[in-house]
Design a protein around this motif. Structure first.
Motif, PDB file in Angstrom:
ATOM      1  N   MET A   1      43.759  49.581  44.607  1.00  0.00           N
ATOM      2  CA  MET A   1      43.580  48.167  44.401  1.00  0.00           C
ATOM      3  C   MET A   1      44.180  47.799  43.049  1.00  0.00           C
ATOM      4  O   MET A   1      44.035  48.536  42.081  1.00  0.00           O
ATOM      5  CB  MET A   1      42.094  47.816  44.443  1.00  0.00           C
ATOM      6  CG  MET A   1      41.810  46.374  44.044  1.00  0.00           C
ATOM      7  SD  MET A   1      40.059  45.969  44.034  1.00  0.00           S
ATOM      8  CE  MET A   1      39.918  45.279  45.661  1.00  0.00           C
ATOM      9  N   ASP A   2      44.811  46.658  42.986  1.00  0.00           N
ATOM     10  CA  ASP A   2      45.356  46.147  41.745  1.00  0.00           C
ATOM     11  C   ASP A   2      44.218  45.946  40.740  1.00  0.00           C
ATOM     12  O   ASP A   2      43.164  45.394  41.091  1.00  0.00           O
ATOM     13  CB  ASP A   2      46.078  44.825  42.013  1.00  0.00           C
ATOM     14  CG  ASP A   2      46.666  44.236  40.753  1.00  0.00           C
ATOM     15  OD1 ASP A   2      47.577  44.854  40.184  1.00  0.00           O
ATOM     16  OD2 ASP A   2      46.180  43.159  40.335  1.00  0.00           O
ATOM     17  N   PHE A   3      44.402  46.410  39.501  1.00  0.00           N
ATOM     18  CA  PHE A   3      43.322  46.372  38.520  1.00  0.00           C
ATOM     19  C   PHE A   3      42.896  44.943  38.186  1.00  0.00           C
ATOM     20  O   PHE A   3      41.717  44.666  38.021  1.00  0.00           O
ATOM     21  CB  PHE A   3      43.726  47.119  37.248  1.00  0.00           C
ATOM     22  CG  PHE A   3      42.571  47.385  36.336  1.00  0.00           C
ATOM     23  CD1 PHE A   3      41.616  48.326  36.672  1.00  0.00           C
ATOM     24  CD2 PHE A   3      42.422  46.684  35.158  1.00  0.00           C
ATOM     25  CE1 PHE A   3      40.531  48.581  35.843  1.00  0.00           C
ATOM     26  CE2 PHE A   3      41.341  46.923  34.312  1.00  0.00           C
ATOM     27  CZ  PHE A   3      40.394  47.872  34.656  1.00  0.00           C
ATOM     28  N   ASP A   4      43.848  44.023  38.105  1.00  0.00           N
ATOM     29  CA  ASP A   4      43.499  42.627  37.824  1.00  0.00           C
ATOM     30  C   ASP A   4      42.670  42.022  38.962  1.00  0.00           C
ATOM     31  O   ASP A   4      41.725  41.265  38.723  1.00  0.00           O
ATOM     32  CB  ASP A   4      44.754  41.796  37.570  1.00  0.00           C
ATOM     33  CG  ASP A   4      45.429  42.159  36.253  1.00  0.00           C
ATOM     34  OD1 ASP A   4      44.710  42.572  35.312  1.00  0.00           O
ATOM     35  OD2 ASP A   4      46.666  42.044  36.162  1.00  0.00           O
ATOM     36  N   ALA A   5      42.992  42.373  40.194  1.00  0.00           N
ATOM     37  CA  ALA A   5      42.207  41.900  41.342  1.00  0.00           C
ATOM     38  C   ALA A   5      40.801  42.514  41.293  1.00  0.00           C
ATOM     39  O   ALA A   5      39.809  41.844  41.598  1.00  0.00           O
ATOM     40  CB  ALA A   5      42.900  42.273  42.647  1.00  0.00           C
ATOM     41  N   PHE A   6      40.723  43.767  40.894  1.00  0.00           N
ATOM     42  CA  PHE A   6      39.419  44.429  40.743  1.00  0.00           C
ATOM     43  C   PHE A   6      38.578  43.708  39.697  1.00  0.00           C
ATOM     44  O   PHE A   6      37.397  43.437  39.921  1.00  0.00           O
ATOM     45  CB  PHE A   6      39.617  45.899  40.369  1.00  0.00           C
ATOM     46  CG  PHE A   6      38.348  46.589  39.985  1.00  0.00           C
ATOM     47  CD1 PHE A   6      37.433  46.958  40.955  1.00  0.00           C
ATOM     48  CD2 PHE A   6      38.063  46.860  38.661  1.00  0.00           C
ATOM     49  CE1 PHE A   6      36.247  47.587  40.606  1.00  0.00           C
ATOM     50  CE2 PHE A   6      36.889  47.486  38.300  1.00  0.00           C
ATOM     51  CZ  PHE A   6      35.980  47.851  39.279  1.00  0.00           C
ATOM     52  N   LEU A   7      39.183  43.391  38.548  1.00  0.00           N
ATOM     53  CA  LEU A   7      38.445  42.691  37.492  1.00  0.00           C
ATOM     54  C   LEU A   7      37.955  41.325  37.953  1.00  0.00           C
ATOM     55  O   LEU A   7      36.879  40.884  37.546  1.00  0.00           O
ATOM     56  CB  LEU A   7      39.316  42.540  36.244  1.00  0.00           C
ATOM     57  CG  LEU A   7      39.584  43.819  35.449  1.00  0.00           C
ATOM     58  CD1 LEU A   7      40.484  43.522  34.245  1.00  0.00           C
ATOM     59  CD2 LEU A   7      38.293  44.469  35.002  1.00  0.00           C
ATOM     60  N   LYS A  12      31.385  39.117  41.028  1.00  0.00           N
ATOM     61  CA  LYS A  12      30.743  39.007  42.345  1.00  0.00           C
ATOM     62  C   LYS A  12      29.933  40.262  42.648  1.00  0.00           C
ATOM     63  O   LYS A  12      28.864  40.189  43.243  1.00  0.00           O
ATOM     64  CB  LYS A  12      31.798  38.797  43.426  1.00  0.00           C
ATOM     65  CG  LYS A  12      32.513  37.470  43.316  1.00  0.00           C
ATOM     66  CD  LYS A  12      33.572  37.330  44.378  1.00  0.00           C
ATOM     67  CE  LYS A  12      34.340  36.039  44.175  1.00  0.00           C
ATOM     68  NZ  LYS A  12      35.454  35.916  45.107  1.00  0.00           N
ATOM     69  N   ILE A  13      30.449  41.418  42.232  1.00  0.00           N
ATOM     70  CA  ILE A  13      29.737  42.675  42.457  1.00  0.00           C
ATOM     71  C   ILE A  13      28.439  42.686  41.662  1.00  0.00           C
ATOM     72  O   ILE A  13      27.389  43.105  42.160  1.00  0.00           O
ATOM     73  CB  ILE A  13      30.626  43.874  42.063  1.00  0.00           C
ATOM     74  CG1 ILE A  13      31.833  43.965  42.995  1.00  0.00           C
ATOM     75  CG2 ILE A  13      29.826  45.176  42.087  1.00  0.00           C
ATOM     76  CD1 ILE A  13      32.883  44.956  42.535  1.00  0.00           C
ATOM     77  N   ILE A  14      28.488  42.227  40.435  1.00  0.00           N
ATOM     78  CA  ILE A  14      27.306  42.219  39.569  1.00  0.00           C
ATOM     79  C   ILE A  14      26.210  41.333  40.154  1.00  0.00           C
ATOM     80  O   ILE A  14      25.029  41.674  40.101  1.00  0.00           O
ATOM     81  CB  ILE A  14      27.684  41.768  38.135  1.00  0.00           C
ATOM     82  CG1 ILE A  14      28.554  42.847  37.481  1.00  0.00           C
ATOM     83  CG2 ILE A  14      26.448  41.486  37.300  1.00  0.00           C
ATOM     84  CD1 ILE A  14      29.148  42.428  36.152  1.00  0.00           C
TER      85      ILE A  14
END
Length: 85
Positions: A1-7, A12-14
């Protein structure tokens, strides 16, 4: 996964509600469920635990630091206990 997309997904994950008790009940042996019904958590004073996951960018992709330890012949992620106060 692209790191910027992950960030972008991290907030939302939190905020996501984790399926804690429901998942434990589905996977627990019946004997444990009987014990849990009769357990007084105020008296038991269980310790809190956490798992830390470190993600880092490498070639613009998200990577996870993978640290495993052998425990009872199983490979597991290491959990970190939060000390009692």
């Amino acid at each position: 996964m692209d790191f910027d997309a992950f960030l972008a997904l991290v907030p939302k994950i939190i905020e996501a509600k984790l399926p804690d008790d429901v998942s434990h009940q589905k996977m627990a042996p019946l004997e444990r469920m009987e014990i849990m019904k009769n357990l007084d958590l105020e008296k038991a004073n269980p310790r809190k635990a956490a798992v830390m996951m470190l993600f880092y960018p490498k070639n613009k992709k998200a990577h996870l630091v993978s640290y495993h330890k052998e425990y009872l012949s199983r490979r597991t992620l290491v959990s970190n206990r939060i000390p009692r106060r």
